[in-house]
Design a protein around this motif. Sequence first.
Motif, PDB file in Angstrom:
ATOM      1  N   ARG A   1     -10.738  -3.817   1.776  1.00  0.00           N
ATOM      2  CA  ARG A   1     -10.177  -2.649   1.093  1.00  0.00           C
ATOM      3  C   ARG A   1      -9.541  -1.636   2.041  1.00  0.00           C
ATOM      4  N   TYR A   2      -9.506  -1.922   3.309  1.00  0.00           N
ATOM      5  CA  TYR A   2      -8.892  -0.986   4.257  1.00  0.00           C
ATOM      6  C   TYR A   2      -7.772  -1.680   5.014  1.00  0.00           C
ATOM      7  N   ASN A   3      -6.583  -1.092   4.962  1.00  0.00           N
ATOM      8  CA  ASN A   3      -5.430  -1.605   5.687  1.00  0.00           C
ATOM      9  C   ASN A   3      -4.876  -0.441   6.499  1.00  0.00           C
ATOM     10  N   PRO A   4      -4.977  -0.497   7.845  1.00  0.00           N
ATOM     11  CA  PRO A   4      -4.562   0.649   8.656  1.00  0.00           C
ATOM     12  C   PRO A   4      -3.085   1.018   8.484  1.00  0.00           C
ATOM     13  N   VAL A   5      -2.222   0.047   8.287  1.00  0.00           N
ATOM     14  CA  VAL A   5      -0.791   0.335   8.111  1.00  0.00           C
ATOM     15  C   VAL A   5      -0.573   1.081   6.793  1.00  0.00           C
ATOM     16  N   ALA A   6      -1.191   0.603   5.720  1.00  0.00           N
ATOM     17  CA  ALA A   6      -1.055   1.275   4.423  1.00  0.00           C
ATOM     18  C   ALA A   6      -1.684   2.661   4.474  1.00  0.00           C
ATOM     19  N   GLU A   7      -2.842   2.794   5.105  1.00  0.00           N
ATOM     20  CA  GLU A   7      -3.497   4.103   5.179  1.00  0.00           C
ATOM     21  C   GLU A   7      -2.656   5.102   5.971  1.00  0.00           C
ATOM     22  N   ALA A   8      -1.959   4.635   7.011  1.00  0.00           N
ATOM     23  CA  ALA A   8      -1.065   5.522   7.766  1.00  0.00           C
ATOM     24  C   ALA A   8       0.070   6.009   6.867  1.00  0.00           C
ATOM     25  N   TRP A   9       0.589   5.128   6.013  1.00  0.00           N
ATOM     26  CA  TRP A   9       1.647   5.509   5.076  1.00  0.00           C
ATOM     27  C   TRP A   9       1.126   6.571   4.107  1.00  0.00           C
ATOM     28  N   PHE A  10      -0.070   6.344   3.544  1.00  0.00           N
ATOM     29  CA  PHE A  10      -0.652   7.310   2.619  1.00  0.00           C
ATOM     30  C   PHE A  10      -1.014   8.614   3.319  1.00  0.00           C
ATOM     31  N   ASP A  11      -1.419   8.539   4.601  1.00  0.00           N
ATOM     32  CA  ASP A  11      -1.749   9.758   5.346  1.00  0.00           C
ATOM     33  C   ASP A  11      -0.549  10.696   5.460  1.00  0.00           C
ATOM     34  N   GLN A  12       0.649  10.127   5.530  1.00  0.00           N
ATOM     35  CA  GLN A  12       1.845  10.979   5.552  1.00  0.00           C
ATOM     36  C   GLN A  12       1.879  11.860   4.308  1.00  0.00           C
ATOM     37  N   LEU A  13       1.482  11.313   3.182  1.00  0.00           N
ATOM     38  CA  LEU A  13       1.437  12.079   1.931  1.00  0.00           C
ATOM     39  C   LEU A  13       0.229  13.006   1.891  1.00  0.00           C
ATOM     40  N   ARG A  14      -0.921  12.495   2.334  1.00  0.00           N
ATOM     41  CA  ARG A  14      -2.136  13.309   2.310  1.00  0.00           C
ATOM     42  C   ARG A  14      -1.960  14.607   3.096  1.00  0.00           C
ATOM     43  N   PHE A  15      -1.262  14.526   4.226  1.00  0.00           N
ATOM     44  CA  PHE A  15      -1.116  15.685   5.107  1.00  0.00           C
ATOM     45  C   PHE A  15       0.170  16.459   4.887  1.00  0.00           C
ATOM     46  N   ASP A  16       0.992  16.000   3.941  1.00  0.00           N
ATOM     47  CA  ASP A  16       2.240  16.690   3.620  1.00  0.00           C
ATOM     48  C   ASP A  16       1.912  18.001   2.888  1.00  0.00           C
ATOM     49  N   ARG A  17       2.479  19.081   3.334  1.00  0.00           N
ATOM     50  CA  ARG A  17       2.198  20.386   2.728  1.00  0.00           C
ATOM     51  C   ARG A  17       3.326  20.855   1.806  1.00  0.00           C
ATOM     52  N   SER A  18       4.191  19.956   1.415  1.00  0.00           N
ATOM     53  CA  SER A  18       5.273  20.308   0.498  1.00  0.00           C
ATOM     54  C   SER A  18       4.710  20.761  -0.843  1.00  0.00           C
ATOM     55  N   ALA A  19       5.480  21.570  -1.521  1.00  0.00           N
ATOM     56  CA  ALA A  19       5.063  22.059  -2.840  1.00  0.00           C
ATOM     57  C   ALA A  19       5.036  20.909  -3.842  1.00  0.00           C
ATOM     58  N   ILE A  20       4.034  20.934  -4.681  1.00  0.00           N
ATOM     59  CA  ILE A  20       3.890  19.925  -5.731  1.00  0.00           C
ATOM     60  C   ILE A  20       4.100  20.630  -7.064  1.00  0.00           C
ATOM     61  N   PRO A  21       4.896  20.049  -7.980  1.00  0.00           N
ATOM     62  CA  PRO A  21       5.081  20.688  -9.289  1.00  0.00           C
ATOM     63  C   PRO A  21       3.750  20.825 -10.022  1.00  0.00           C
ATOM     64  N   ASP A  22       3.661  21.799 -10.895  1.00  0.00           N
ATOM     65  CA  ASP A  22       2.437  22.005 -11.672  1.00  0.00           C
ATOM     66  C   ASP A  22       2.149  20.816 -12.588  1.00  0.00           C
ATOM     67  N   SER A  23       3.217  20.171 -13.038  1.00  0.00           N
ATOM     68  CA  SER A  23       3.030  18.998 -13.894  1.00  0.00           C
ATOM     69  C   SER A  23       4.238  18.080 -13.775  1.00  0.00           C
ATOM     70  N   TYR A  24       4.018  16.827 -14.135  1.00  0.00           N
ATOM     71  CA  TYR A  24       5.092  15.833 -14.147  1.00  0.00           C
ATOM     72  C   TYR A  24       4.692  14.763 -15.142  1.00  0.00           C
ATOM     73  N   SER A  25       5.614  14.288 -15.928  1.00  0.00           N
ATOM     74  CA  SER A  25       5.330  13.249 -16.910  1.00  0.00           C
ATOM     75  C   SER A  25       6.466  12.245 -16.938  1.00  0.00           C
TER      76      SER A  25
END
Length: 171
Positions: free
Chosen positions: A23-47
Amino acid sequence: KKTGLVANEEYGRGLILPPMEERYNPVAEAWFDQLRFDRSAIPDSYSSVDQGFVTEVKSQQTCGSCAAFAAVGSMEICFAKLTGVHGDYSEQQLMDCGKGYKGNNGCKGALPDSYFKFLHTTNLRLAHESQAPYKNKEAQCYSKTPIYNQGAKITGDHTTYDGDEELIKKL
């Protein structure tokens, strides 16, 4: 009837999780970490529904093909968002052609990400639902099924088993 992770003799199991060590893939986790640590604004909602990207709800009936339905539904939304063209791809073709690939067991379930990996690895181009309609059972994979090309295809995949609502919002 839709048993998910619960084993059931009468109906297909549906979702199957890989062993903990897979269940752990270092390459995939590095890709997701870019999002985890991204401080960009997120919309209040999206559908995706409100955006008009979601196709009709379909029924997997008694076959444990939920992973194929989830993969096709996700793909249809992403492709519509990318191209502006709405597609109705075949869950049956994905289930039949992907059976046996890394934990895909047809009506007996599949790993959550296995169909995306299958599409990325094999470069299978899916047919339209009308060209390979859902049968509520496993069938033979036909390699000569017409391709339903809406201008997009799966070119890669990333999986994390360490997601949460904040990561989903960023995605």
